[in-house]
Enzyme design. Structure first.
Site, mmCIF file in Angstrom:
data_model
loop_
_atom_site.group_PDB
_atom_site.id
_atom_site.type_symbol
_atom_site.label_atom_id
_atom_site.label_comp_id
_atom_site.label_asym_id
_atom_site.label_seq_id
_atom_site.Cartn_x
_atom_site.Cartn_y
_atom_site.Cartn_z
ATOM 1 N N ARG A 3 -101.802 82.066 -2.647
ATOM 2 C CA ARG A 3 -101.361 81.658 -1.316
ATOM 3 C C ARG A 3 -99.882 81.995 -1.140
ATOM 4 N NH1 ARG A 3 -100.955 76.871 -1.462
ATOM 5 N NH2 ARG A 3 -101.950 76.352 -3.437
ATOM 6 N N TYR A 131 -106.585 87.141 0.190
ATOM 7 C CA TYR A 131 -106.778 86.114 -0.835
ATOM 8 C C TYR A 131 -107.357 84.814 -0.250
ATOM 9 C CZ TYR A 131 -105.932 82.328 -4.001
ATOM 10 O OH TYR A 131 -106.122 81.210 -4.767
ATOM 11 N N LYS A 140 -108.500 75.991 3.242
ATOM 12 C CA LYS A 140 -107.243 75.253 3.412
ATOM 13 C C LYS A 140 -106.794 75.215 4.875
ATOM 14 C CE LYS A 140 -107.364 74.272 -0.785
ATOM 15 N NZ LYS A 140 -106.718 74.609 -2.011
ATOM 16 N N HIS A 160 -106.773 66.776 -0.137
ATOM 17 C CA HIS A 160 -106.923 67.790 -1.186
ATOM 18 C C HIS A 160 -107.470 67.100 -2.444
ATOM 19 C CE1 HIS A 160 -104.789 71.189 -3.669
ATOM 20 N NE2 HIS A 160 -106.023 71.523 -3.350
ATOM 21 N N SER A 182 -103.024 72.318 -6.743
ATOM 22 C CA SER A 182 -103.831 73.488 -7.105
ATOM 23 C C SER A 182 -103.626 73.837 -8.579
ATOM 24 C CB SER A 182 -103.412 74.694 -6.263
ATOM 25 O OG SER A 182 -103.538 74.399 -4.895
ATOM 26 N N CYS A 184 -104.553 72.351 -11.316
ATOM 27 C CA CYS A 184 -104.252 71.245 -12.240
ATOM 28 C C CYS A 184 -105.537 70.607 -12.764
ATOM 29 C CB CYS A 184 -103.392 70.178 -11.570
ATOM 30 S SG CYS A 184 -101.681 70.665 -11.362
ATOM 31 N N ASP A 209 -112.474 70.252 -4.433
ATOM 32 C CA ASP A 209 -111.193 70.628 -3.837
ATOM 33 C C ASP A 209 -110.788 69.811 -2.606
ATOM 34 O OD1 ASP A 209 -108.896 72.333 -3.968
ATOM 35 O OD2 ASP A 209 -109.679 73.507 -2.309
ATOM 36 N N ARG A 298 -110.010 84.055 -9.759
ATOM 37 C CA ARG A 298 -110.906 83.002 -9.263
ATOM 38 C C ARG A 298 -112.373 83.386 -9.371
ATOM 39 N NH1 ARG A 298 -108.507 78.068 -7.066
ATOM 40 N NH2 ARG A 298 -106.304 78.441 -7.360
HETATM 41 O O1 SAT Z 1 -106.392 79.609 -2.758
HETATM 42 S S1 SAT Z 1 -106.851 78.299 -2.459
HETATM 43 O O2 SAT Z 1 -105.899 77.643 -1.575
HETATM 44 O O3 SAT Z 1 -108.132 78.365 -1.810
HETATM 45 C C1 SAT Z 1 -107.005 77.393 -3.916
HETATM 46 C C2 SAT Z 1 -105.904 76.426 -4.138
HETATM 47 O O4 SAT Z 1 -104.733 76.813 -4.221
HETATM 48 O O5 SAT Z 1 -106.171 75.207 -4.235
HETATM 49 MN MN MN Z 2 -107.041 73.395 -3.868
#
Ligand code: SAT
Ligand code: MN
Length: 516
Positions: A3, A131, A140, A160, A182, A184, A209, A298
């Site tokens: 991101r 991405y 998000k 989140h 993210s 973690c 998530d 991912r």
């Molecule tokens: O790339 S995402 O935002 O979908 C995953 C994350 O950072 O939690």
């Molecule tokens: Mn996330």
């Protein structure tokens, strides 16, 4: 490959509505800027129109969206991550309302890349990145940034958080929602495998998530997962760390930015099988000093591939939440687990979350920053108003879940993790559940309630009493410094900061003073 928070904007009429936690641009300027980049960008490409539903299709809590994109990759991912297609379209016809998303990979030039949100118009425009978090707009952009904004005026929360069901050997299940930044370990906790010492325990995944939380008519906080799949971090996933995930991603999985082996199998660091031939950028892998897979590579997979997928993940009414858990990645300071003294104190605990940055965002990795409720990159409005909204729940229900904070990442002087983590985290979750059931007393400290020395079951665990004591210690001096820093952070929100939050902060400061 990650991101881009510095290129992500929340565009509200009034700058203060977006708050110091967001980059802001006036809506008219933002439209003009990004529309110029969209001009002609799909010429010669295929345009896809994706009607999608976030949440179980027949749930009153579900919300619809339509994403327009020129990326087939986005289409394939959205198909796994959302309920996509004619059912969603039918519901849009019925509801008459949906979030409008426009996406193009553009020319991938970082100078011509923006992720713009218009919460007052329920719309999103994203260009220049393919991405996940930047391009799969249901995730998000919609389910957190736009949804959190809507949730505020409608009286619910878009968070989140993973959602997990923990079943004891007697068959009782507690549902717990946990907010960690993210990368973690949300996915790992959501599909935890009980260690051998815990025969008879089961763990059910509802989401890894995002959680949408609503108060029901009885005052219970209920959660639905708006997503239908997982977009998880690949490196580190193996038979030992997350067998469920490892098995789940053997088929029908999209891999993004992993390395490949000679026979074109996906490969990543700590997969513990195979050897990389080509790195994540398609180059011959020779330089062993660099990872072959991108640290934020991912997997995308349908939740139905997960052996521990909970049937209730499809329940329109969601599941009742027993506990909310905040956490971050902290080498020191934060104990393994502690419980907030009440809801408003819990809101302060959430607001004070800090964590070391990870590869999920472009930028420096490993520096500690404030990440309130793990929502710093995702709250679609001013954090001061967001905390006020959280605080308001105490007036609306007397059956709210208890609030906890965990830290799996505490290290000793040599940088070694003190707690084994992964499946063993169930031991901490058990203490949390015992607290919710009033089964166990706790030690009151200035920062909250901590487990008594023997109340975390360490049977069959190779961990010394000294290490446990270190994990469950509260260093008053360090915490005084932390609360000064939390106070300074909260003050950056100025007059809008809720007085009740300031009060909670003052109480902790006073308790620490008394203890020192
Ligand atoms: O790339 S995402 O935002 O979908 C995953 C994350 O950072 O939690
Ligand atoms: Mn996330």
């Amino acid at each position: 490959m990650a991101r881009v928070e510095h290129l992500t904007f929340v565009c509200t009429d009034d700058k203060d509505d977006a708050g110091p936690n967001n980059n802001w641009m006036a809506p008219a300027d933002a439209h003009q800027k990004i529309d110029a980049l969209f001009d002609g960008c799909m010429r010669g490409r295929t345009m896809f129109v994706i009607p999608y539903c976030m949440g179980p299709i027949d749930s009153p809590y579900a919300r619809m969206g339509v994403e327009i994109t020129d990326s087939a990759y986005v289409v394939a991912n959205m198909r796994m991550m959302t309920r996509m297609g004619s059912a969603a379209l039918q519901r849009i016809e019925k509801d008459g309302i949906f979030v409008k998303g426009l996406h193009s990979t553009g020319d991938l030039d970082p100078e011509r890349r923006f992720i713009m949100h218009f919460p007052e118009e329920l719309s999103i425009k994203s260009i220049g990145s393919g991405y996940g978090g930047n391009a799969l707009l249901g995730k998000k952009c919609h389910a957190l940034r736009i949804a959190s904004y809507q949730a505020r005026s409608e009286g619910w929360l878009a968070e989140h958080m993973l959602i997990v069901g923990i079943e004891n050997p007697q068959g009782d299940v507690h549902y717990i929602a946990c907010a960690f930044p993210s990368a973690c370990g949300k996915t790992n906790l959501a599909m935890l495998i009980p260690p051998e010492s815990h025969a008879g325990w089961k763990v059910w995944t509802l989401g890894d998530d995002i959680a949408w939380l609503h108060l029901d008519d009885d005052g219970l906080l209920r959660a639905v997962n708006p997503e239908a799949g997982y977009f998880g971090v690949v490196p580190g996933t193996n038979e030992k760390t997350n067998k469920n995930a490892f098995d789940m991603i053997r088929s029908n999985t999209i891999y993004t930015n992993v390395a490949t082996t000679e026979d074109n199998e996906p490969w990543w660091e700590d997969k513990n099988v195979g050897t990389p031939k080509t790195d994540w950028q398609g180059r011959n892998y020779e330089d062993n000093s660099k990872p072959a897979a991108h640290p934020n590579s991912r997997f995308t997979v349908s939740a139905k591939n997960n052996a521990s997928y909970s049937e209730l993940a499809e329940a329109p009414e969601g599941v009742p939440i027993s506990a909310l858990v905040f956490g971050g990645r902290r080498k020191e300071l934060a104990p393994l687990v502690y419980e907030a003294k009440n809801w408003s104190h819990g809101v302060l605990v959430g607001a004070g979350v800090a964590s070391e940055t990870t590869a999920a965002n472009v930028g420096e990795v490993g520096i500690v920053r404030r990440d309130p409720m793990a929502m710093k990159p995702f709250c679609g409005y001013n954090f001061a108003d967001y905390w006020d909204h959280w605080l308001s729940f105490a007036q609306r229900s007397s059956k709210l879940p208890r609030i906890f904070h965990v830290n799996w990442f505490r290290q000793d002087k040599n940088g070694k993790f003190l707690w084994p983590g992964f499946g063993e985290n169930l031991r901490v979750m058990r203490w949390i559940i015992d607290r919710c059931e009033n089964q166990v007393s706790a030690r009151e400290t200035p920062i909250g309630f901590l487990p008594n020395a023997d109340d975390i079951d360490t049977t069959d665990l190779d961990i010394s009493a000294d290490t446990m004591a270190a994990l469950l210690s509260v260093n008053v001096e360090q915490w005084q410094a932390e609360m000064t820093s939390v106070g300074e952070y909260l003050d950056t929100y100025g007059d809008r900061l809720p007085a009740a939050l300031k009060k909670e902060h003052a109480i902790v400061v006073e308790n620490l003073q008394k203890a020192s």
